[in-house]
Design a protein around this motif. Structure first.
Motif, mmCIF file in Angstrom:
data_model
loop_
_atom_site.group_PDB
_atom_site.id
_atom_site.type_symbol
_atom_site.label_atom_id
_atom_site.label_comp_id
_atom_site.label_asym_id
_atom_site.label_seq_id
_atom_site.Cartn_x
_atom_site.Cartn_y
_atom_site.Cartn_z
ATOM 1 N N LEU A 84 0.856 -1.195 0.000
ATOM 2 C CA LEU A 84 0.000 0.000 0.000
ATOM 3 C C LEU A 84 0.889 1.241 0.000
ATOM 4 N N GLU A 85 0.583 2.115 -0.886
ATOM 5 C CA GLU A 85 1.313 3.392 -0.989
ATOM 6 C C GLU A 85 0.298 4.530 -0.931
ATOM 7 N N ILE A 86 0.680 5.608 -0.193
ATOM 8 C CA ILE A 86 -0.221 6.749 -0.006
ATOM 9 C C ILE A 86 0.432 7.995 -0.581
ATOM 10 N N ARG A 87 -0.330 8.702 -1.315
ATOM 11 C CA ARG A 87 0.113 9.993 -1.828
ATOM 12 C C ARG A 87 -0.818 11.076 -1.311
ATOM 13 N N GLY A 96 -8.334 19.047 3.840
ATOM 14 C CA GLY A 96 -8.788 19.673 2.597
ATOM 15 C C GLY A 96 -8.074 19.133 1.368
ATOM 16 N N GLU A 97 -6.934 18.456 1.561
ATOM 17 C CA GLU A 97 -6.218 17.894 0.413
ATOM 18 C C GLU A 97 -6.886 16.594 -0.054
ATOM 19 N N ASN A 98 -6.451 16.115 -1.260
ATOM 20 C CA ASN A 98 -6.908 14.824 -1.789
ATOM 21 C C ASN A 98 -5.880 13.755 -1.451
ATOM 22 N N MET A 99 -6.358 12.545 -1.140
ATOM 23 C CA MET A 99 -5.476 11.432 -0.795
ATOM 24 C C MET A 99 -5.698 10.293 -1.796
ATOM 25 N N VAL A 100 -4.585 9.658 -2.229
ATOM 26 C CA VAL A 100 -4.635 8.535 -3.156
ATOM 27 C C VAL A 100 -4.035 7.314 -2.457
ATOM 28 N N LEU A 101 -4.802 6.213 -2.422
ATOM 29 C CA LEU A 101 -4.340 4.951 -1.847
ATOM 30 C C LEU A 101 -4.059 3.986 -3.007
ATOM 31 N N ILE A 102 -2.785 3.569 -3.137
ATOM 32 C CA ILE A 102 -2.358 2.700 -4.246
ATOM 33 C C ILE A 102 -2.020 1.318 -3.677
ATOM 34 N N CYS A 103 -2.738 0.288 -4.172
ATOM 35 C CA CYS A 103 -2.489 -1.084 -3.740
ATOM 36 C C CYS A 103 -1.930 -1.868 -4.941
ATOM 37 N N SER A 104 -0.826 -2.566 -4.716
ATOM 38 C CA SER A 104 -0.175 -3.304 -5.824
ATOM 39 C C SER A 104 0.298 -4.665 -5.328
ATOM 40 N N VAL A 105 0.518 -5.578 -6.336
ATOM 41 C CA VAL A 105 1.058 -6.901 -6.026
ATOM 42 C C VAL A 105 2.292 -7.128 -6.901
ATOM 43 N N ALA A 106 3.229 -7.870 -6.351
ATOM 44 C CA ALA A 106 4.440 -8.157 -7.123
ATOM 45 C C ALA A 106 4.143 -9.162 -8.237
ATOM 46 N N PHE A 114 -8.949 -5.984 -5.528
ATOM 47 C CA PHE A 114 -8.266 -5.123 -4.564
ATOM 48 C C PHE A 114 -9.305 -4.460 -3.639
ATOM 49 N N SER A 115 -8.958 -4.330 -2.376
ATOM 50 C CA SER A 115 -9.839 -3.641 -1.409
ATOM 51 C C SER A 115 -8.988 -2.824 -0.427
ATOM 52 N N TRP A 116 -9.598 -1.734 0.090
ATOM 53 C CA TRP A 116 -8.882 -0.818 1.006
ATOM 54 C C TRP A 116 -9.654 -0.720 2.321
ATOM 55 N N HIS A 117 -8.902 -0.660 3.409
ATOM 56 C CA HIS A 117 -9.524 -0.722 4.735
ATOM 57 C C HIS A 117 -8.867 0.297 5.687
ATOM 58 N N GLN A 130 -9.994 -6.238 -11.257
ATOM 59 C CA GLN A 130 -9.495 -5.991 -12.607
ATOM 60 C C GLN A 130 -8.283 -6.862 -12.873
ATOM 61 N N ARG A 131 -8.030 -7.042 -14.179
ATOM 62 C CA ARG A 131 -6.850 -7.816 -14.580
ATOM 63 C C ARG A 131 -5.661 -6.874 -14.601
ATOM 64 N N SER A 132 -5.163 -6.587 -13.387
ATOM 65 C CA SER A 132 -4.031 -5.669 -13.250
ATOM 66 C C SER A 132 -3.315 -6.013 -11.962
ATOM 67 N N LEU A 133 -2.079 -5.589 -11.913
ATOM 68 C CA LEU A 133 -1.285 -5.839 -10.710
ATOM 69 C C LEU A 133 -1.345 -4.676 -9.720
ATOM 70 N N LEU A 134 -2.081 -3.627 -10.014
ATOM 71 C CA LEU A 134 -2.253 -2.510 -9.063
ATOM 72 C C LEU A 134 -3.583 -1.822 -9.312
ATOM 73 N N ALA A 135 -4.042 -1.137 -8.281
ATOM 74 C CA ALA A 135 -5.292 -0.373 -8.377
ATOM 75 C C ALA A 135 -5.191 0.824 -7.429
ATOM 76 N N GLU A 136 -5.959 1.880 -7.708
ATOM 77 C CA GLU A 136 -5.917 3.117 -6.925
ATOM 78 C C GLU A 136 -7.306 3.450 -6.380
#
Length: 528
Positions: A84-87, A96-106, A114-117, A130-136
């Motif tokens: 999990l990576e956070i921007r 007030g800012e926007n936050m992006v949660l990035i989940c990826s697999v090797a 993918f799910s976020w908690h 989705q057929r992808s190794l990461l999602a946001e």
């Protein structure tokens, strides 16, 4: 995966042209019939599992052959190394800012879910397959409640794999602080300890507070755990004015509204001064009483006193003190004082003594001149009466003879002293001798010689006793008791004029009684 449909031509007919078609179960793969025996599938998924076979025929459709079926099972690769990576990076956000949660697999094959908690929440924040190794996952306009620990999970049918926990911090800029005063009483007084308290109701700690008086920095105080901060001030008169504070936690300083403070100064001991037209206060003067405290907050109420009686009060809303005017009479002699009060304790002045003389300033000269003229008039009249009496005595029988001798003895008619009775015994034999002319020796003196304008006088002349008057027929007949006695002169009134003073004569006895006390007047020969 590459599929190849292989066949062998008859040696007798090697030039026969063929075409190929591949199938999965009953579904044609690719574009259908093709001269190429191969078909390449770029990615295989679990749903691509099934029975594969192919057909071959001549282009003339005269001969067609079908292969055996081959069962192909596609297996998924389990996801691994979920991250999990956070921007913004580091998970440090400002409200007030926007936050992006990035989940990826090797690694992992197939469709990945993918799910976020967030820690403390039962339901997930979001889910994507989705057929992808990461999602946001995008979180718009983060709030203070969005702070906490986060993780994500990835699953491609086998079992969900969790990422590590990441803490997200949402820092809150300070709100406009509020400045309040805390003092021991409702109205601040010089010497009070004033507490200035500045507090922002919202804002991430630590917060640094600064305090100002008329845009001049008084000091600062820090609140490491949030909340407000205080600054103490020992008040002087110069501390009146506008105060403010600001709060800063590194995300932008915020300034409070200005708050006005009025420091009340108790009055100092007032000073009373008396101002009269001349050096000496006299009846009829307009006396000005001036009372002033050099220190004290306005308004100040001044009270004026004569002895223990209140004369009046005046309120002063600015500097310079207060004035009270008084038209003087003799009763205004005595002690004067004043008092100043602005609600913080009254202060009393020192006592000032005033002596009011009995004659008004515009009649002092007239009174003195009138007394002098009156004395001279009495002296002249007394001398004239004495000479007239002496002349008549010579013409009467028993009076002086032509030779200058008297027909009466000195014991029968003797001039008594003005200061003591006669020592001559009337029974003793007497000898005739010339009678000296009667001498009138008036004396007068000032009762109050210390005053430059005398207002009391006494005039004495000779007195004849009844014994002498009996032996002196002329005196008995015309002067039962020749006495000139003037007693104390009463005070005059301020409104008397010089003309009125000079017009009061012997002929107006009722008016004279207003200025003189029971005066036995001289009985003169001219009265007869």
């Amino acid at each position: 995966m590459t599929l190849t449909c292989e066949t062998q031509l008859s040696p007798q007919r090697p030039d026969v042209q063929l075409q190929f078609s591949l199938f999965r179960d009953s579904q044609t793969l690719g574009l259908g019939w093709s001269r190429s025996p191969r078909l390449q599938i770029p990615a295989m998924w679990t749903e691509d599992s099934g029975s594969y076979w192919c057909e071959v025929e001549t282009v003339t459709h005269s001969i067609k052959k079908r292969s055996l079926r081959s069962q192909i099972r596609v297996q998924r690769v389990p996801v691994s190394n979920v991250n999990l990576e956070i921007r913004p990076t580091g998970g440090q956000l400002i409200e007030g800012e926007n936050m992006v949660l990035i989940c990826s697999v090797a690694q992992g094959s197939g469709t990945v879910t993918f799910s976020w908690h967030k820690e403390g929440r039962v339901r997930s924040l979001g889910r994507k397959t989705q057929r992808s190794l990461l999602a946001e996952l995008h979180v718009l306009t983060v709030k203070e409640s969005d702070a906490g620990r986060y993780y994500c999970a990835a699953d491609n049918v086998h079992s969900p794999i969790l990422s590590t926990w990441i803490r997200v911090t949402v820092r809150i800029p300070v709100s406009h602080p509020v400045l309040t005063f805390r003092a021991p009483r409702a109205h601040t007084v010089v010497g009070d300890l004033l507490e200035l308290h500045c507090e922002s109701l919202r804002g991430s700690p630590p917060i640094l507070y600064r305090f100002y008086h008329e845009d001049v920095t008084l000091g600062n105080s820090s609140a490491p755990s949030g909340g407000g901060a205080s600054f103490n001030l020992s008040l002087t008169a110069e501390h009146s004015g506008n105060y403010s504070c600001d709060a800063d936690n590194g995300l932008g300083a915020q300034h409070s509204h200005g708050v006005s403070l009025r420091v009340t100064v108790p009055v100092s001991r007032p000073v009373l001064t008396l101002r009269a037209p001349g050096a000496q206060a006299v009846v009829g003067d307009l006396l000005e009483l001036h009372c002033e405290s050099l220190r004290g907050s306005f308004p100040i109420l001044y009270w004026f006193y004569h002895e223990d009686d209140t004369l009046g009060n005046i309120s002063a809303h600015s500097g310079g003190g207060a004035f009270f005017n008084l038209s003087l009479t003799t009763e205004h002699s005595g002690n004067y004082s004043c008092e100043a009060d602005n609600g913080l304790g009254a202060q009393h002045s020192k006592v000032v003594t005033l002596n009011v003389t009995g004659t008004s300033r515009n009649r002092t000269g007239l009174t003195a001149a009138g007394i002098t003229g009156l004395v001279l008039s009495i002296l002249v009249l007394a001398a004239a009466a004495a000479l007239l009496h002496y002349a008549r005595a010579r013409r009467k029988p028993g009076g002086l003879s032509a030779t200058g001798t008297s027909s009466h003895s000195p014991s029968e008619c003797q001039e008594p002293s003005s200061s003591r009775p006669s020592r001559i015994d009337p029974q003793e034999p007497t000898h005739s001798k010339p009678l000296a002319p009667m001498e009138l020796e008036p004396t007068y003196s000032n009762v109050n010689p210390g005053d430059s304008n005398p207002i009391y006088s006494q005039i004495w002349s000779i007195q004849h006793t009844k014994e002498n008057s009996a032996n002196c027929p002329m005196m008995h007949q015309e002067h039962e008791e020749l006495t000139v006695l003037y007693s104390e002169l009463k005070k005059t009134h301020p409104d008397d004029s010089a003309g009125e003073a000079s017009s009061r004569g012997r002929a107006h006895e009722e008016d004279d009684e207003e200025n003189y006390e029971n005066v036995p007047r001289v009985l003169l020969a001219s009265d007869h």
